[in-house]
Motif scaffolding. Sequence first.
Motif, PDB file in Angstrom:
ATOM      1  N   ASP A 175       0.995  -1.106  -0.026  1.00  0.00           N
ATOM      2  CA  ASP A 175       0.039   0.574   0.408  1.00  0.00           C
ATOM      3  C   ASP A 175       0.609   0.805  -0.035  1.00  0.00           C
ATOM      4  O   ASP A 175       0.119   2.293  -1.056  1.00  0.00           O
ATOM      5  CB  ASP A 175      -1.070  -0.317   1.582  1.00  0.00           C
ATOM      6  CG  ASP A 175      -2.350  -1.150   1.377  1.00  0.00           C
ATOM      7  OD1 ASP A 175      -1.916  -1.667   0.231  1.00  0.00           O
ATOM      8  OD2 ASP A 175      -3.549  -0.137   1.955  1.00  0.00           O
ATOM      9  N   GLY A 220       1.045   4.127  -2.839  1.00  0.00           N
ATOM     10  CA  GLY A 220       0.707   5.553  -2.397  1.00  0.00           C
ATOM     11  C   GLY A 220       1.992   6.216  -3.112  1.00  0.00           C
ATOM     12  O   GLY A 220       1.914   7.646  -3.317  1.00  0.00           O
ATOM     13  N   TRP A 227      -5.908  12.015   4.109  1.00  0.00           N
ATOM     14  CA  TRP A 227      -7.029  11.232   2.916  1.00  0.00           C
ATOM     15  C   TRP A 227      -8.323  10.644   3.572  1.00  0.00           C
ATOM     16  O   TRP A 227      -8.575   9.664   2.530  1.00  0.00           O
ATOM     17  CB  TRP A 227      -5.324  10.488   3.171  1.00  0.00           C
ATOM     18  CG  TRP A 227      -6.015   9.660   1.517  1.00  0.00           C
ATOM     19  CD1 TRP A 227      -5.694   7.782   1.891  1.00  0.00           C
ATOM     20  CD2 TRP A 227      -5.971   9.163  -0.120  1.00  0.00           C
ATOM     21  NE1 TRP A 227      -6.234   7.279   0.438  1.00  0.00           N
ATOM     22  CE2 TRP A 227      -5.929   7.992  -0.269  1.00  0.00           C
ATOM     23  CE3 TRP A 227      -5.876  10.543  -0.903  1.00  0.00           C
ATOM     24  CZ2 TRP A 227      -6.547   7.894  -1.437  1.00  0.00           C
ATOM     25  CZ3 TRP A 227      -5.779  10.129  -1.598  1.00  0.00           C
ATOM     26  CH2 TRP A 227      -6.323   9.486  -2.955  1.00  0.00           C
ATOM     27  N   SER A 279      -8.651   0.724  -0.807  1.00  0.00           N
ATOM     28  CA  SER A 279      -7.269   0.179  -0.106  1.00  0.00           C
ATOM     29  C   SER A 279      -7.703  -0.136   1.570  1.00  0.00           C
ATOM     30  O   SER A 279      -8.137  -0.081   2.354  1.00  0.00           O
ATOM     31  CB  SER A 279      -6.635   1.521   0.127  1.00  0.00           C
ATOM     32  OG  SER A 279      -5.605   1.215   1.308  1.00  0.00           O
ATOM     33  N   PHE A 284      -1.188   3.934   2.957  1.00  0.00           N
ATOM     34  CA  PHE A 284      -1.391   5.020   0.900  1.00  0.00           C
ATOM     35  C   PHE A 284      -1.356   5.996   1.146  1.00  0.00           C
ATOM     36  O   PHE A 284      -0.321   6.578   0.697  1.00  0.00           O
ATOM     37  CB  PHE A 284      -2.189   4.300   0.819  1.00  0.00           C
ATOM     38  CG  PHE A 284      -2.355   4.838  -0.667  1.00  0.00           C
ATOM     39  CD1 PHE A 284      -2.362   3.812  -2.089  1.00  0.00           C
ATOM     40  CD2 PHE A 284      -2.814   6.086  -1.351  1.00  0.00           C
ATOM     41  CE1 PHE A 284      -3.011   4.246  -3.295  1.00  0.00           C
ATOM     42  CE2 PHE A 284      -3.267   6.468  -2.173  1.00  0.00           C
ATOM     43  CZ  PHE A 284      -3.378   5.648  -3.315  1.00  0.00           C
ATOM     44  N   ALA A 285      -1.453   6.811   2.285  1.00  0.00           N
ATOM     45  CA  ALA A 285      -1.468   7.886   2.325  1.00  0.00           C
ATOM     46  C   ALA A 285      -0.107   9.056   2.811  1.00  0.00           C
ATOM     47  O   ALA A 285       1.342   9.446   2.185  1.00  0.00           O
ATOM     48  CB  ALA A 285      -2.236   9.212   3.272  1.00  0.00           C
ATOM     49  N   MET A 318       2.295   8.169  -0.690  1.00  0.00           N
ATOM     50  CA  MET A 318       1.854   9.746  -0.687  1.00  0.00           C
ATOM     51  C   MET A 318       3.118  10.705  -0.620  1.00  0.00           C
ATOM     52  O   MET A 318       3.523  11.153  -1.482  1.00  0.00           O
ATOM     53  CB  MET A 318       0.664  10.016  -0.895  1.00  0.00           C
ATOM     54  CG  MET A 318      -0.356   8.758  -1.699  1.00  0.00           C
ATOM     55  SD  MET A 318      -2.050   9.757  -1.768  1.00  0.00           S
ATOM     56  CE  MET A 318      -1.842  11.059  -2.471  1.00  0.00           C
TER      57      MET A 318
END
Length: 500
Positions: free
Chosen positions: A201, A205, A423, A436, A442-443, A446
């Motif tokens: 994940d 991201g 997010w 997700s 994931f955030a 990012m």
Amino acid sequence: MRHNGLMKKSIYGVMLSLSLLMHGCSNVPGLTGVTDNSAMPGDASIQQANALLKQGKKREAAASYFNAASSYPSPQRERVILQAAEITASIGDADLTNSYLARAPLNTLNGENQGRHAYVSALLALQQKNPDLALRLLPTDMNALSPALREKVQNIRSRAQSSGGKPANAVKVQAAMIPTAVNRVAVLLPQSGALGGVSQDIIQGIQAARSGMGGSTSVNLYDVSTGGAVAQYQKAVAEGADVIVGPLDKESLSQLLAQPQMLSKPILSLNYLTNTRNIPGALYQFGLLPEDEAREVANFAIARGQRTAVILAPNSAWGERVAGAFRAAYQGKGGQIIANQQYADAPSSSYLQDVQNAVGASQGRASMVFLAASPSQARLLRPLLAAQAASLPVYATSHIFSGRTDPSKDADLDGVIYTEIPWVMESLQAGTLNNSTYPRMFALGMDAFLIAKNLPGIASNPSARVNGKTGDISLAGNRQIQRHLPFATFANGLPRPLGQ
């Protein structure tokens, strides 16, 4: 069955007598080799390793122990691997030691093996002339160690202190390593094992952020599950990386910091080291610290005039960390803790009594409750709090929400005010949150790419701020990434921005 019983006894006999002869390594207690004579797979290799060690052929002995390890089940296999790593650490061979340690990751160990892993890492740091790091890496719970290992730990501690090492109670930050431009990003994450799913994940991201910024910066993945963090860092640098993102686990990060002279490119770690001295100029630390969120709650509640608090936290290391961070920030702003109640870490019938104790101790003087809890814990505790003290506002960190919507269960959380990353709220409003598995990871990916790409400007300007997906991002003086988060609440079992 009798044969299996003898086999198991033989394995434990071998493991209990495993040790090292540290010929030529001054001030390291000497130990004897394996003396178990029972016939079993791997015994011949162990005896051969013993003989090589007694002859002073340490590299050959280490290789023999490592090869023999495959004949044993866990946790004996990891114990033999750590035997090999201890030998190579004693001669200062960092690459080989780290490659052995990577085959016995700290997060897969327990008991004595955890302590031995920490001891080997500290021994390597000392042989690399880094006594401060050696002191930080040594195991702290001496009661969990055998007398022999305890003696070795004490020996390393004495040597480190006599070499000028100081307890890890202060932070000294070296001059920052700031890239001039970031065109190539290397990502050091495990592709398998316990953290493999989380890493996927994070990687997704990172790729999403790269695409959103035009995709001109290359991203290359390096699997720390194979070869270890040190070897993969060196490979990434050799292949032209400008910034290294990762590693995720503290053990891999410690392996990198054990060789600070090797660090020629900046590292944006995805975890934090605590009580660190002599932070290398290459290190920037980023992650989702629960303490950050606890401090946000404290500041927010004080700003709302709520200056008397009850703390409800699980009886666990995590609970103590989060409660301690809230308490320090709250009291630092003039707040008063009226009651500090711990509850069982696993769901328990004692929760009602815990809540009654906390509310009763406040004697009606509390103006808020700080609840440190997981989703399952919060769903049980929130209704009890509502029944015992309906007028008290309840605050929490993002840990009360799993990151996946479940209104039927989370309806019990209605009214709780908590910290949440942007997010999650954006994805919830877009209807994509459940796409997700780990939306906060994931955030994290990012923002890791966002920080790495903009590191030249962020590191050069102390007042720089970045609106990230994990919060409002800034860089502290010790090069730790700080996050300021918005607040949310629950309505009809779903999170929503506070005030909407």
